[in-house]
Design an enzyme around this catalytic site. Structure first.
Site, PDB file in Angstrom:
ATOM      1  N   CYS A 162       0.842  -1.197   0.000  1.00 22.94           N
ATOM      2  CA  CYS A 162       0.000   0.000   0.000  1.00 22.94           C
ATOM      3  C   CYS A 162       0.875   1.245   0.000  1.00 22.94           C
ATOM      4  O   CYS A 162       1.462   1.611  -0.999  1.00 22.94           O
ATOM      5  CB  CYS A 162      -0.918   0.001   1.218  1.00 22.94           C
ATOM      6  N   GLU A 167       3.359   1.676   2.450  1.00 24.88           N
ATOM      7  CA  GLU A 167       4.622   1.394   3.114  1.00 24.88           C
ATOM      8  C   GLU A 167       5.781   1.405   2.126  1.00 24.88           C
ATOM      9  O   GLU A 167       5.588   1.198   0.932  1.00 24.88           O
ATOM     10  CB  GLU A 167       4.562   0.056   3.856  1.00 24.88           C
TER      11      GLU A 167
END
Length: 826
Positions: free
Chosen positions: A459, A461
């Site tokens: 996502c 990160e």
């Protein structure tokens, strides 16, 4: 060799019109799909997701045959057995080969991780409110037949048994969520694709053999390395042979294909005889090698968020050489990347319903990163960056995720191309900010050249591809609003009546806000400590029994250290958990401080009673409206509430930094933890177990998502939202500060409005030091219409959290949560 019967999918008239309308939107600017990619796209989108027992059966056979082996060797033999015997096929229109299951979008079962929920939910997969999977009676029986072998013999069984009793209570009650960590593999990683395509698996093979030959087996620690090296050689050979299986199949298919397609099959066969074992020479060879490795990683383990890293950087040299040699043109390159995107969408994952609530929309979070900077700080955007944007727009898919690394030197032209893709309603590209992420990495000990090479993983990160261990984020989930209610109730969970925390004072006995904050500080620190215990337990059992050999082999420097990733083989190893309901906590604290302790409009008893009764009756609703309207709300650039959430977040940031992960001191740089706000769709699932909260939220309803404001509470426009988010301790939340924004398509209808959005983004990133933002470009009326007539909106895409999904595949509750998000204007 088994090939599946070719099937032609015929869409009904409504679906055809809808698909054409969607694709036509991109044609004027980005061009349209080639006919074969259009056919491939339709076949994949229309494919029904079935549960597939084949991998489960093959895994069981391998475990039964190799139970006496060291675990690394066992896992390698398992993967080799699967790759040798699994069903393979080549789609009629694809240019690259490789399938995960017996049909596209079928979901394999991974019995070594968990079988209890699989058996329990066999008859409910088709009855789910969202993320539906179909299953045949034959498949049900096949899974029931192998289930006895896995009883008390899975990761989930071992992980759950290993939780210390007190920590297990936090897990059982859902206050700290970690279901995905003991029912699945790890994932959340990008391996070293650059080395694979430039040097081939043969280079890894030689390196492993050299290291193995140098071992002193009289040394116990050296002997342990032997099994990892043996396993690495096994999986390298298995991948090589797997590619050769497809080469043989391609030559067989060529015998009955049309002349044009036969030429494609022969070329495909020649490529698969070469890569990924040997270095790639052309762009098509490189893309095939990338896909084959990416695919096998997800056959080896069902850990999601396996990402491609900086695709435009390591693939561009092949593109440029092919251009110069006349082997490819821009359209051909676009078709290859589109093909890769389409193949990416074929990967599927079956989750328990409990885990599904945290990952609505069947996402695999397979991320491509483009843009950013070179190690010397120059703009890294290249020709292939534009090609990838074009391919993403043409494909019009929720997967793979696309992330653009923003920096101050990113050109206006490239930004406009990014906005043009966003306008297509894909929820992507998302933007991550080099200006804050790179310094944050360097401050944590990451070498400058590696920090400048970071990519998005899953996502929002971030990590250094090919050098970072598992789960740079995505460990456990802490429910902030529920934690607040437990603390307000003297450490007892009001939902279950069980004591979870010490009694730091009951809210009804408090006389000032400082008492509540002090209790919050102490309670959150204990909650953080429990999350670390749960995370360590998950990591411990994964290390003991479930090493991913191929993934470790392709991650630096597992070969050099003779260790798998979980043993400390990666160069860097930082992880983060996720904190859910940030905006609810902010608004709750503001309401309590202002309305109870400052203005005395409510007593502590009145508020607590209203929360326990879910604002029942006329008086309850009066209190709820007061909470909603009479207190400052996060997302409006109001220092009153923004400072409160900054201060409330600090105890977690401070406490989590004290605890090492299980790889600390075993080789990697780091071995530490930090914060992260990527709640995925856990805001919906964790809302189910959370009673009414002091921000006026009803019991059991969704929590706020990521670090985004609560729905309809951010009324001062997008600039105010950016300012509020920027006041979070962003520099310390290295695990990602996820911000979703929603706009109507009409807002971006002119070039001038697109430039306004670019200016807004530059301000957010350059001046306010924002970490991340992504946009849903879809209006409320379209979403409501799609709920009523899903067949007409089968490829309507929305951004759920740090990922996109087909809207009609989501549960109604998740759909409603997305509909309720604030639509911003410029």
């Amino acid at each position: 060799m088994i090939t599946l019967e070719r099937r032609t999918f015929v869409m009904d008239a409504v679906k055809t019109q809808t698909a054409q309308r969607k694709i036509t939107k991109a044609e004027d600017h980005f061009g349209k799909l080639t006919p074969r990619m259009s056919r491939l796209r339709d076949s994949i989108i229309d494919a029904k997701p079935y549960v597939d027992a084949e991998r489960a059966i093959l895994t069981t056979e391998a475990y039964q045959a190799h139970q006496n082996e060291q675990v690394d060797v066992l896992r390698a033999d398992m993967l080799a057995h699967i790759l040798k015997h699994m069903t393979i096929f080549i789609e009629p229109d694809t240019l690259i080969a490789g399938n995960q299951a017996r049909q596209n979008k079928w979901a394999p079962v991974y019995p070594e991780y968990s079988m209890n929920w699989v058996i329990d939910e066999l008859d409910t997969f088709e009855k789910r409110p969202g993320d539906v999977f179909y299953i045949t009676e034959e498949t049900k029986q096949q899974l029931r037949d192998i289930a006895p072998f896995w009883k008390n013999n899975t990761l989930e069984d071992r992980g759950y048994a290993a939780f210390p009793p007190k920590s297990k209570l936090f897990y059982d009650l859902g206050v700290i969520g970690a279901d995905g960590n003991i029912t699945s593999g790890d994932g959340h990683i990008a391996v070293n694709y650059e080395t694979v395509i430039n040097k081939g698996l043969v280079w890894y093979e030689k390196r492993v053999q050299t290291a193995m030959d140098a071992l002193d087996l009289t040394d116990y620690n050296e002997q342990k390395k032997l099994y990892f090296y043996q396993a690495s050689l096994t999986v390298i050979a298995a991948v090589k042979n797997f590619a050769h299986r497809y080469a043989e199949l391609a030559r067989k298919e060529a015998q009955t294909a049309t002349p044009e397609r036969a030429t494609d099959f022969i070329k495909m066969a020649d490529i698969l005889d070469k890569v990924p074992y040997q270095p790639a020479s052309t762009m098509r060879e490189a893309v095939q090698a990338i896909w084959m490795i990416h695919l096998v990683l997800q056959i080896e383990s069902n850990g999601h968020s396996v990402s491609y890293g900086r695709l435009d950087q390591y693939l561009n040299p092949f593109y440029q050489r092919d251009l110069e040699a006349g082997l490819i043109d821009r359209d051909g390159a676009t078709e290859l990347i589109t093909n890769l995107c389409l193949k990416t969408l074929t990967i599927n994952k079956l989750r328990s319903w409990q885990h599904t609530e945290f990952s609505a929309g069947s996402p695999l979070y397979q991320n491509i990163t483009i843009g950013g900077q070179t190690p010397d700080g120059q703009d890294a955007v290249n020709d292939l960056s534009y090609v990838i944007l074009r391919a993403i727009a043409q494909a019009h898919l929720p997967q793979p995720n696309l992330t653009v690394r923003y920096h101050q030197g990113l050109s206006q032209n490239f930004m406009r191309e990014c906005i043009a893709v966003i306008k297509e309603g894909l929820g992507m590209p998302a933007f991550n900010n080099d200006e804050i992420i790179i310094p944050s990495f360097i401050a944590r000990g990451v070498k400058k050249e590696d920090a400048y090479n970071y990519s998005a993983i899953g996502c929002v990160e971030t990590a250094v591809p090919g050098k970072w261990g598992y789960r740079c984020t995505g460990m456990s989930f802490i429910n902030y609003p529920r934690t607040l209610l437990i603390i307000m109730n003297g450490g007892i969970d009001p939902e279950s009546g069980k004591r979870l925390l010490p009694d730091y004072g009951k809210f009804t006995d408090m006389t000032n806000y400082k008492q509540l904050f002090d209790a919050w500080d102490k309670g959150l620190r204990e909650m953080t400590r429990q999350s670390v215990i749960i995370e360590n337990t998950c990591d411990m059992v994964l290390e003991q029994g479930y090493p991913d050999i191929l993934c470790s082999t392709l991650t630096d420097d597992c070969i050099g250290r003779g260790k798998t990733i979980k043993e400390g083989g990666a160069v860097y190893d930082f992880i983060s958990g996720l904190q859910v309901g940030i905006a609810n906590l902010a608004d709750s604290l503001a309401a309590i401080k202002k309305l109870v302790f400052e203005e005395h409009k409510l007593t502590t008893e009145q508020l607590w009673h209203a929360l326990q009764t879910d604002f029942v009756g006329e008086e309850g609703e009066r209190i709820r409206q007061m909470l909603l309207t009479d207190a400052p709300k996060y997302g409006n650039d109001d220092d009153y509430v923004d400072d409160l959430i900054h201060d409330a977040y600090e105890p977690y940031v401070d406490e989590i930094s004290k605890y090492k992960n299980t790889r600390y001191g075993r080789g990697p740089i780091g071995g530490l933890r930090y914060a992260g706000t990527s709640s995925i769709s856990a805001n919906v699932g964790q809302g189910h177990s959370t009673l009414a909260t002091p921000d006026g939220r009803h019991a059991r309803t969704p929590l706020a998502e990521g670090c985004s404001p609560e729905h309809a509470m951010d009324v001062e426009g997008p600039t105010a939202v950016f300012k509020s988010v920027s006041k979070l301790p962003t520099k310390d939340i290295t695990g990602g500060v996820l911000l979703n924004q929603k706009m109507s398509p009409q807002i971006l209808r002119t070039p001038e409005s697109c430039d306004k959005l670019i200016a807004l983004l530059r301000t957010f990133f350059n001046r306010l030091h924002g970490y991340h933002v992504q946009y849903n470009i879809v209006d409320r009326n379209t979403l409501i219409a799609a709920q009523k007539d899903p067949a007409s909106y089968r490829d309507l895409i929305v951004r759920v959290a740090g990922y996109s999904a087909f809207f009609v595949g989501l549960s109604k509750e998740t759909q409603d949560d997305i509909i309720a998000r604030t639509e911003q204007s410029l």
